[in-house]
Design a protein around this motif. Structure first.
Motif, PDB file in Angstrom:
ATOM      1  N   GLN A  94     -13.803  -2.859 -18.213  1.00  0.00           N
ATOM      2  CA  GLN A  94     -13.745  -4.269 -17.831  1.00  0.00           C
ATOM      3  C   GLN A  94     -12.456  -4.914 -18.329  1.00  0.00           C
ATOM      4  O   GLN A  94     -12.050  -4.718 -19.456  1.00  0.00           O
ATOM      5  N   LYS A  95     -11.824  -5.688 -17.470  1.00  0.00           N
ATOM      6  CA  LYS A  95     -10.571  -6.384 -17.799  1.00  0.00           C
ATOM      7  C   LYS A  95     -10.651  -7.799 -17.225  1.00  0.00           C
ATOM      8  O   LYS A  95     -11.321  -8.036 -16.245  1.00  0.00           O
ATOM      9  N   LYS A  96      -9.932  -8.731 -17.870  1.00  0.00           N
ATOM     10  CA  LYS A  96     -10.022 -10.125 -17.424  1.00  0.00           C
ATOM     11  C   LYS A  96      -8.831 -10.526 -16.554  1.00  0.00           C
ATOM     12  O   LYS A  96      -8.866 -11.528 -15.867  1.00  0.00           O
ATOM     13  N   VAL A  97      -7.746  -9.750 -16.604  1.00  0.00           N
ATOM     14  CA  VAL A  97      -6.550 -10.097 -15.821  1.00  0.00           C
ATOM     15  C   VAL A  97      -6.852  -9.853 -14.338  1.00  0.00           C
ATOM     16  O   VAL A  97      -7.456  -8.849 -13.997  1.00  0.00           O
ATOM     17  N   PRO A  98      -6.440 -10.776 -13.421  1.00  0.00           N
ATOM     18  CA  PRO A  98      -6.670 -10.500 -12.004  1.00  0.00           C
ATOM     19  C   PRO A  98      -6.054  -9.160 -11.594  1.00  0.00           C
ATOM     20  O   PRO A  98      -4.920  -8.854 -11.949  1.00  0.00           O
ATOM     21  N   LEU A  99      -6.838  -8.390 -10.888  1.00  0.00           N
ATOM     22  CA  LEU A  99      -6.403  -7.055 -10.458  1.00  0.00           C
ATOM     23  C   LEU A  99      -6.264  -7.037  -8.939  1.00  0.00           C
ATOM     24  O   LEU A  99      -6.952  -7.768  -8.242  1.00  0.00           O
ATOM     25  N   LEU A 100      -5.401  -6.161  -8.455  1.00  0.00           N
ATOM     26  CA  LEU A 100      -5.331  -5.918  -7.018  1.00  0.00           C
ATOM     27  C   LEU A 100      -6.478  -4.977  -6.655  1.00  0.00           C
ATOM     28  O   LEU A 100      -6.628  -3.917  -7.249  1.00  0.00           O
ATOM     29  N   GLY A 101      -7.306  -5.388  -5.687  1.00  0.00           N
ATOM     30  CA  GLY A 101      -8.319  -4.471  -5.158  1.00  0.00           C
ATOM     31  C   GLY A 101      -7.638  -3.595  -4.120  1.00  0.00           C
ATOM     32  O   GLY A 101      -7.131  -4.115  -3.124  1.00  0.00           O
ATOM     33  N   LYS A 125       3.601   5.982  -1.102  1.00  0.00           N
ATOM     34  CA  LYS A 125       4.550   5.245  -0.255  1.00  0.00           C
ATOM     35  C   LYS A 125       3.837   4.085   0.468  1.00  0.00           C
ATOM     36  O   LYS A 125       4.346   2.970   0.560  1.00  0.00           O
ATOM     37  N   ALA A 126       2.630   4.371   0.982  1.00  0.00           N
ATOM     38  CA  ALA A 126       1.852   3.330   1.680  1.00  0.00           C
ATOM     39  C   ALA A 126       1.459   2.205   0.720  1.00  0.00           C
ATOM     40  O   ALA A 126       1.472   1.027   1.091  1.00  0.00           O
ATOM     41  N   ILE A 127       1.118   2.574  -0.529  1.00  0.00           N
ATOM     42  CA  ILE A 127       0.746   1.539  -1.514  1.00  0.00           C
ATOM     43  C   ILE A 127       1.962   0.658  -1.816  1.00  0.00           C
ATOM     44  O   ILE A 127       1.862  -0.570  -1.859  1.00  0.00           O
ATOM     45  N   ASN A 132       1.758  -8.793  -8.849  1.00  0.00           N
ATOM     46  CA  ASN A 132       0.770  -8.162  -9.731  1.00  0.00           C
ATOM     47  C   ASN A 132       0.949  -6.644  -9.737  1.00  0.00           C
ATOM     48  O   ASN A 132       1.135  -6.038  -8.692  1.00  0.00           O
ATOM     49  N   LYS A 133       0.882  -6.046 -10.920  1.00  0.00           N
ATOM     50  CA  LYS A 133       1.131  -4.598 -11.039  1.00  0.00           C
ATOM     51  C   LYS A 133      -0.105  -3.816 -11.481  1.00  0.00           C
ATOM     52  O   LYS A 133      -0.031  -2.630 -11.749  1.00  0.00           O
ATOM     53  N   ARG A 134      -1.239  -4.498 -11.600  1.00  0.00           N
ATOM     54  CA  ARG A 134      -2.446  -3.800 -12.101  1.00  0.00           C
ATOM     55  C   ARG A 134      -3.489  -3.767 -10.996  1.00  0.00           C
ATOM     56  O   ARG A 134      -3.674  -4.730 -10.275  1.00  0.00           O
ATOM     57  N   ALA A 135      -4.155  -2.623 -10.894  1.00  0.00           N
ATOM     58  CA  ALA A 135      -5.033  -2.441  -9.728  1.00  0.00           C
ATOM     59  C   ALA A 135      -6.356  -1.779 -10.105  1.00  0.00           C
ATOM     60  O   ALA A 135      -6.488  -1.116 -11.132  1.00  0.00           O
ATOM     61  N   ALA A 136      -7.323  -1.995  -9.213  1.00  0.00           N
ATOM     62  CA  ALA A 136      -8.611  -1.295  -9.270  1.00  0.00           C
ATOM     63  C   ALA A 136      -8.744  -0.492  -7.983  1.00  0.00           C
ATOM     64  O   ALA A 136      -8.448  -1.003  -6.902  1.00  0.00           O
ATOM     65  N   LEU A 194      -0.930   5.439  -7.338  1.00  0.00           N
ATOM     66  CA  LEU A 194      -0.615   4.083  -7.803  1.00  0.00           C
ATOM     67  C   LEU A 194       0.657   4.080  -8.635  1.00  0.00           C
ATOM     68  O   LEU A 194       1.512   3.200  -8.481  1.00  0.00           O
ATOM     69  N   GLU A 195       0.789   5.087  -9.513  1.00  0.00           N
ATOM     70  CA  GLU A 195       1.978   5.146 -10.379  1.00  0.00           C
ATOM     71  C   GLU A 195       3.253   5.342  -9.560  1.00  0.00           C
ATOM     72  O   GLU A 195       4.294   4.765  -9.877  1.00  0.00           O
ATOM     73  N   LEU A 196       3.157   6.139  -8.485  1.00  0.00           N
ATOM     74  CA  LEU A 196       4.321   6.323  -7.602  1.00  0.00           C
ATOM     75  C   LEU A 196       4.768   4.990  -7.002  1.00  0.00           C
ATOM     76  O   LEU A 196       5.945   4.793  -6.702  1.00  0.00           O
ATOM     77  N   ALA A 197       3.809   4.081  -6.819  1.00  0.00           N
ATOM     78  CA  ALA A 197       4.125   2.762  -6.240  1.00  0.00           C
ATOM     79  C   ALA A 197       4.454   1.730  -7.321  1.00  0.00           C
ATOM     80  O   ALA A 197       4.607   0.546  -7.019  1.00  0.00           O
ATOM     81  N   GLY A 198       4.524   2.187  -8.572  1.00  0.00           N
ATOM     82  CA  GLY A 198       4.862   1.270  -9.667  1.00  0.00           C
ATOM     83  C   GLY A 198       3.708   0.424 -10.157  1.00  0.00           C
ATOM     84  O   GLY A 198       3.908  -0.625 -10.771  1.00  0.00           O
ATOM     85  N   LEU A 199       2.473   0.855  -9.872  1.00  0.00           N
ATOM     86  CA  LEU A 199       1.294   0.093 -10.318  1.00  0.00           C
ATOM     87  C   LEU A 199       0.568   0.833 -11.441  1.00  0.00           C
ATOM     88  O   LEU A 199       0.678   2.050 -11.577  1.00  0.00           O
ATOM     89  N   THR A 200      -0.200   0.079 -12.201  1.00  0.00           N
ATOM     90  CA  THR A 200      -1.053   0.660 -13.246  1.00  0.00           C
ATOM     91  C   THR A 200      -2.499   0.606 -12.777  1.00  0.00           C
ATOM     92  O   THR A 200      -2.950  -0.432 -12.287  1.00  0.00           O
ATOM     93  N   CYS A 201      -3.216   1.700 -12.950  1.00  0.00           N
ATOM     94  CA  CYS A 201      -4.631   1.740 -12.558  1.00  0.00           C
ATOM     95  C   CYS A 201      -5.489   1.314 -13.740  1.00  0.00           C
ATOM     96  O   CYS A 201      -5.565   2.029 -14.734  1.00  0.00           O
ATOM     97  N   ASP A 202      -6.121   0.154 -13.644  1.00  0.00           N
ATOM     98  CA  ASP A 202      -6.973  -0.340 -14.729  1.00  0.00           C
ATOM     99  C   ASP A 202      -8.419   0.107 -14.578  1.00  0.00           C
ATOM    100  O   ASP A 202      -9.110   0.315 -15.561  1.00  0.00           O
ATOM    101  N   ILE A 203      -8.881   0.184 -13.337  1.00  0.00           N
ATOM    102  CA  ILE A 203     -10.302   0.497 -13.103  1.00  0.00           C
ATOM    103  C   ILE A 203     -10.411   1.518 -11.982  1.00  0.00           C
ATOM    104  O   ILE A 203      -9.748   1.389 -10.951  1.00  0.00           O
TER     105      ILE A 203
END
Length: 357
Positions: free
Chosen positions: A6-13, A65-67, A78-82, A161-170
């Motif tokens: 669980q995280k409180k920061v808004p995440l990209l779905g 690439k698509a992400i 935003n760089k954090r995603a679920a 996700l990492e290839l697209a520069g995002l962090t996977c939180d969930i």
């Protein structure tokens, strides 16, 4: 990293399906009428047909690439995603454990006993658990939901996700993301879903997933191989088009006059049969023999008139899912486009809502 962290920061779905990556970003606001959500950004990016096969990522680079592209399209910083793995890639089991255990004691005990419940070597799986509440059998026990997925299912998503520069939180499970999104629909349902049997048919490009909710909780899930790609392939075959042209024609029209009676109507009948068959399987596997409402989700549910046809064939009220009906929309999001895509964004919505757990 857990399946339920669980995280409180808004995440990209981020819903990675067999044909597209769908991104949704929500924000939460406390107003006079209680909590409201706002759609901050959203976008859809098609995937090459070989990138995701049967809900498993076959080409991590193509998905990455698509992400990257969908993030750019959405215009989010935003760089954090679920993300979610499909139900067929996850083993879930409810086990009873002593209520007095702390979370770390539970974790140790689950690690010790997990091989009883999971048919893979433990070093090859990601395991997580969530306490569901007191057990009906004994006040000293709590029900704990155990979820396990083979590490490659999780690792491939994290890597894309990492290839697209995002962090996977969930990393969630599609069925739970769907249940979460249904919380935004319940006030449109009879009795707000309480004491109701709601059948949610998610008809995607290649897979139809039936989730049945009782008291707004999923009690049954089943996947079948059927989806909108069958319509695309029929358009291709009938009119000599490429996959891309057929997909475009399906969405934008411009096909010959015989398209509706000879191609679209038979596909709609096949869809109604699939939904009916899925519900019959549910009856035979459960103690229930009726549903109170059918909710259509997934890209194929935007076929015009499909809700009326299914309602007529099944004799059960049928509606199209729109989780954004009561949400505000940021100025950069086009409401009409969002509304058209809404049924296909249920899983992305459920994932984005995880930000506010």
């Amino acid at each position: 990293m857990g399946l339920f962290t669980q995280k409180k920061v808004p995440l990209l779905g981020l819903d990675i399906s067999s044909t597209a990556v769908k991104l949704l970003e929500l924000s939460q606001h406390n107003g006079r009428g209680g909590v409201r959500y706002r759609v901050e950004s959203y976008a859809v990016e098609p995937l090459p047909s070989t990138a995701v096969v049967e809900k498993n990522i076959a080409d991590v680079e193509a998905v990455g690439k698509a992400i990257r592209s969908v993030v750019r399209k959405a215009g989010t910083r935003n760089k954090r995603a679920a993300v979610a793995v499909s139900g067929s890639a996850v083993i879930t089991k409810v086990i009873s454990m002593p209520a007095a255990l702390s979370e770390s004691e539970m974790e140790s005990q689950i690690q010790l006993e997990a091989d009883q419940y999971i048919p893979y070597p433990l070093e090859e799986v990601n395991i997580d658990f969530q306490v569901q509440g007191p057990s009906e059998n004994s006040p000293e026990l709590v029900d704990v939901l155990l979820a396990a997925s083979r590490s490659e299912n999780v690792d491939d998503r994290v890597a894309a996700l990492e290839l697209a520069g995002l962090t996977c939180d969930i990393v969630d499970v599609e069925a739970y993301a769907m249940e979460n999104a249904c919380s935004q629909l319940a006030d449109q349902w009879p009795n707000a879903g309480e004491d109701q049997i709601i059948a949610v048919a998610d008809i995607g490009a290649t897979t139809t997933t039936l989730n049945v909710l009782h008291n707004n909780r999923i009690i049954y899930t089943r996947e079948q191989n059927f989806g909108g790609r069958q319509l695309t392939e029929e358009i291709q075959r009938r009119y000599g088009l490429s996959v891309e042209e057929a997909g475009m024609a399906k969405r934008q029209g411009g096909l010959p006059d015989n398209y509706i009676p000879e191609v679209l109507e038979p596909f709609k009948e096949a869809m109604a049969q699939q939904v009916n068959r899925s519900i019959q399987f549910f009856y035979s596997a459960s103690a229930f023999n009726n549903v109170d409402l059918v909710v259509l989700a997934g890209g194929s549910s935007s076929v015009p008139g499909i809700d009326d046809l299914i309602q007529e064939r099944l004799g059960v009220e049928t509606v199209i899912a729109n989780p954004f009906a009561n949400m505000a929309v940021a100025s950069k999001v086009k409401p009409q486009v969002l509304s058209n895509d809404a049924p296909a964004l249920m899983i992305a919505c459920g994932l984005a809502l995880r930000s506010f757990d």
